[in-house]
Design a protein around this motif. Structure first.
Motif, PDB file in Angstrom:
ATOM      1  N   LEU A 108      12.901 -55.690  46.362  1.00  0.00           N
ATOM      2  CA  LEU A 108      11.686 -55.083  45.828  1.00  0.00           C
ATOM      3  C   LEU A 108      10.508 -55.222  46.785  1.00  0.00           C
ATOM      4  O   LEU A 108       9.425 -54.710  46.514  1.00  0.00           O
ATOM      5  CB  LEU A 108      11.330 -55.734  44.481  1.00  0.00           C
ATOM      6  CG  LEU A 108      12.433 -55.714  43.412  1.00  0.00           C
ATOM      7  CD1 LEU A 108      11.979 -56.481  42.179  1.00  0.00           C
ATOM      8  CD2 LEU A 108      12.809 -54.282  43.051  1.00  0.00           C
ATOM      9  N   LYS A 109      10.739 -55.941  47.902  1.00  0.00           N
ATOM     10  CA  LYS A 109       9.672 -56.150  48.880  1.00  0.00           C
ATOM     11  C   LYS A 109       9.957 -55.308  50.118  1.00  0.00           C
ATOM     12  O   LYS A 109      10.890 -55.600  50.865  1.00  0.00           O
ATOM     13  CB  LYS A 109       9.592 -57.632  49.263  1.00  0.00           C
ATOM     14  CG  LYS A 109       9.245 -58.549  48.101  1.00  0.00           C
ATOM     15  CD  LYS A 109       9.235 -60.003  48.549  1.00  0.00           C
ATOM     16  CE  LYS A 109       8.924 -60.933  47.391  1.00  0.00           C
ATOM     17  NZ  LYS A 109       8.955 -62.362  47.807  1.00  0.00           N
ATOM     18  N   PRO A 110       9.170 -54.271  50.361  1.00  0.00           N
ATOM     19  CA  PRO A 110       9.433 -53.360  51.481  1.00  0.00           C
ATOM     20  C   PRO A 110       9.469 -54.041  52.845  1.00  0.00           C
ATOM     21  O   PRO A 110      10.142 -53.579  53.751  1.00  0.00           O
ATOM     22  CB  PRO A 110       8.265 -52.371  51.398  1.00  0.00           C
ATOM     23  CG  PRO A 110       7.770 -52.462  49.998  1.00  0.00           C
ATOM     24  CD  PRO A 110       8.003 -53.871  49.572  1.00  0.00           C
ATOM     25  N   GLY A 111       8.765 -55.157  53.005  1.00  0.00           N
ATOM     26  CA  GLY A 111       8.684 -55.787  54.316  1.00  0.00           C
ATOM     27  C   GLY A 111       9.850 -56.684  54.668  1.00  0.00           C
ATOM     28  O   GLY A 111       9.989 -57.107  55.817  1.00  0.00           O
ATOM     29  N   THR A 112      10.704 -57.001  53.699  1.00  0.00           N
ATOM     30  CA  THR A 112      11.807 -57.926  53.946  1.00  0.00           C
ATOM     31  C   THR A 112      13.041 -57.179  54.443  1.00  0.00           C
ATOM     32  O   THR A 112      13.488 -56.214  53.819  1.00  0.00           O
ATOM     33  CB  THR A 112      12.171 -58.706  52.670  1.00  0.00           C
ATOM     34  OG1 THR A 112      11.022 -59.425  52.219  1.00  0.00           O
ATOM     35  CG2 THR A 112      13.299 -59.690  52.945  1.00  0.00           C
ATOM     36  N   LEU A 113      13.597 -57.633  55.575  1.00  0.00           N
ATOM     37  CA  LEU A 113      14.817 -57.041  56.119  1.00  0.00           C
ATOM     38  C   LEU A 113      16.027 -57.798  55.591  1.00  0.00           C
ATOM     39  O   LEU A 113      16.055 -59.034  55.624  1.00  0.00           O
ATOM     40  CB  LEU A 113      14.808 -57.119  57.644  1.00  0.00           C
ATOM     41  CG  LEU A 113      13.776 -56.265  58.383  1.00  0.00           C
ATOM     42  CD1 LEU A 113      13.767 -56.632  59.860  1.00  0.00           C
ATOM     43  CD2 LEU A 113      14.079 -54.790  58.213  1.00  0.00           C
TER      44      LEU A 113
ATOM     45  N   ARG B  44      10.000 -58.938  65.138  1.00  0.00           N
ATOM     46  CA  ARG B  44       9.427 -60.261  64.906  1.00  0.00           C
ATOM     47  C   ARG B  44       8.288 -60.153  63.898  1.00  0.00           C
ATOM     48  O   ARG B  44       7.550 -59.186  63.869  1.00  0.00           O
ATOM     49  CB  ARG B  44       8.901 -60.854  66.216  1.00  0.00           C
ATOM     50  CG  ARG B  44       9.984 -61.229  67.218  1.00  0.00           C
ATOM     51  CD  ARG B  44       9.378 -62.023  68.368  1.00  0.00           C
ATOM     52  NE  ARG B  44      10.387 -62.427  69.337  1.00  0.00           N
ATOM     53  CZ  ARG B  44      10.614 -61.801  70.476  1.00  0.00           C
ATOM     54  NH1 ARG B  44       9.913 -60.727  70.786  1.00  0.00           N
ATOM     55  NH2 ARG B  44      11.538 -62.232  71.316  1.00  0.00           N
ATOM     56  N   GLY B  45       8.149 -61.171  63.086  1.00  0.00           N
ATOM     57  CA  GLY B  45       7.056 -61.189  62.127  1.00  0.00           C
ATOM     58  C   GLY B  45       7.444 -60.711  60.748  1.00  0.00           C
ATOM     59  O   GLY B  45       6.707 -60.928  59.784  1.00  0.00           O
ATOM     60  N   ARG B  46       8.600 -60.046  60.626  1.00  0.00           N
ATOM     61  CA  ARG B  46       9.050 -59.596  59.307  1.00  0.00           C
ATOM     62  C   ARG B  46      10.031 -60.616  58.728  1.00  0.00           C
ATOM     63  O   ARG B  46      10.901 -61.125  59.440  1.00  0.00           O
ATOM     64  CB  ARG B  46       9.737 -58.232  59.407  1.00  0.00           C
ATOM     65  CG  ARG B  46       8.824 -57.119  59.873  1.00  0.00           C
ATOM     66  CD  ARG B  46       9.541 -55.785  59.898  1.00  0.00           C
ATOM     67  NE  ARG B  46       9.918 -55.337  58.568  1.00  0.00           N
ATOM     68  CZ  ARG B  46      10.576 -54.195  58.321  1.00  0.00           C
ATOM     69  NH1 ARG B  46      10.934 -53.419  59.329  1.00  0.00           N
ATOM     70  NH2 ARG B  46      10.874 -53.849  57.085  1.00  0.00           N
ATOM     71  N   PRO B  47       9.929 -60.927  57.448  1.00  0.00           N
ATOM     72  CA  PRO B  47      10.911 -61.828  56.831  1.00  0.00           C
ATOM     73  C   PRO B  47      12.309 -61.216  56.911  1.00  0.00           C
ATOM     74  O   PRO B  47      12.482 -60.014  56.686  1.00  0.00           O
ATOM     75  CB  PRO B  47      10.436 -61.934  55.380  1.00  0.00           C
ATOM     76  CG  PRO B  47       9.013 -61.496  55.393  1.00  0.00           C
ATOM     77  CD  PRO B  47       8.901 -60.488  56.494  1.00  0.00           C
TER      78      PRO B  47
END
Length: 273
Positions: A159-164, A224-227
């Motif tokens: 549900l979190k767009p930033g998490t890979l 880098r920088g993305r969960p």
């Protein structure tokens, strides 16, 4: 770590060399002075999909002679996958002085380094632990929850767009063509697939150059920088991918240790093919 360093430090008293392959392979030949990890090289609780408990880990590490300041060098075959698993488990329990022999057993043989079939009954670090050496401090595991993801966290990550969400398995497993014995086939929704072994040089068994790895990661939008959450079937290959990301300077990386052995066998967990 390259074999050149290890051959120069092979007799260091504060060094613990761990052979992470199965006992049969260790008994045939191994690096002199190394101890074998044993039959549970997945480092799981018995008949469980989760990493071994703190008590089990403490018992294992004590038997090996792991001290608070002991330098650990792990090695194995198969692109160092089980060595990376030990690195992750040590990190998870708070020991951060561990390295992987680049290329593992294959590189050691290719470099014509010394080998033996004589088992190491006591590592040098264990000899220190059982002597009157007052400077030796035993290692006491402290769990670092930042390095592990649960199924609940993976559900939230969708549900979190930033998490890979990185599925490091083969494309066949990812697409549902190989069930690996799971009740359900496929992958976690929203996950992308890049097989862990693609980060390795097939011929030498070593890691590809940092530039080659970084290019491959960027092509798959692993920035880098993305969960990032890695997963596979049992958290072993995912630990290897996590080691590589750490090596490349990535932060905020978690290993979904239970991986598809859990996700693919729980009714109600969403799955795509």
């Amino acid at each position: 770590m390259e074999s050149e360093w290890l051959i120069e430090h092979l007799t260091d008293e504060d060094l613990l060399i761990v052979d992470c392959d199965l006992p049969d392979a260790y008994n045939r030949a191994h690096i002199p002075g190394s101890v074998n990890l044993g039959g549970n090289h997945h480092l799981k609780e018995e008949e469980n999909v989760h990493v071994m408990s703190k008590n089990t880990a403490e018992s294992l590490f004590s038997t090996m002679g792991l001290g608070k300041d002991t330098k650990v060098v792990a090695y194995s075959g198969r692109f160092s996958v089980y060595a990376a698993r030990l690195w992750w488990v040590l990190s998870y329990f708070g020991h951060h002085n561990a390295s992987i022999l680049n290329g593992g057993w294959t590189a050691w043989l290719n470099d014509r380094r010394p080998i033996t079939d004589t088992p190491t009954t006591k590592s040098k670090s264990l000899l220190q632990a059982t002597s009157n050496n007052t400077s030796f401090e035993p290692f006491e595991p402290v769990i670092n929850h930042d390095l592990i993801a649960s199924s609940d966290q993976l559900l939230e990550a969708q549900l979190k767009p930033g998490t890979l969400i990185w599925d490091v398995r083969s494309s066949e497993e990812f697409n549902g063509g190989n069930s690996r014995g799971n009740k359900n086939e496929g992958h976690v929704p929203g996950a992308f697939n890049l097989e862990w072994s693609g980060l390795m040089d097939i011929e030498s068994g070593k890691f590809k150059t940092s530039d080659a790895i970084y290019d491959l990661l960027l092509k798959n939008e692993i920035n880098r920088g993305r969960p990032i959450i890695t997963y596979c079937q049992a958290g072993v290959r995912a630990a290897h991918a996590m080691f590589t990301l750490t090596l490349m300077g990535y932060g905020s990386v978690k290993n979904y240790d239970a991986s598809f052995a859990e996700w693919g066998n729980v009714d109600g967990f969403p799955i795509e093919k």
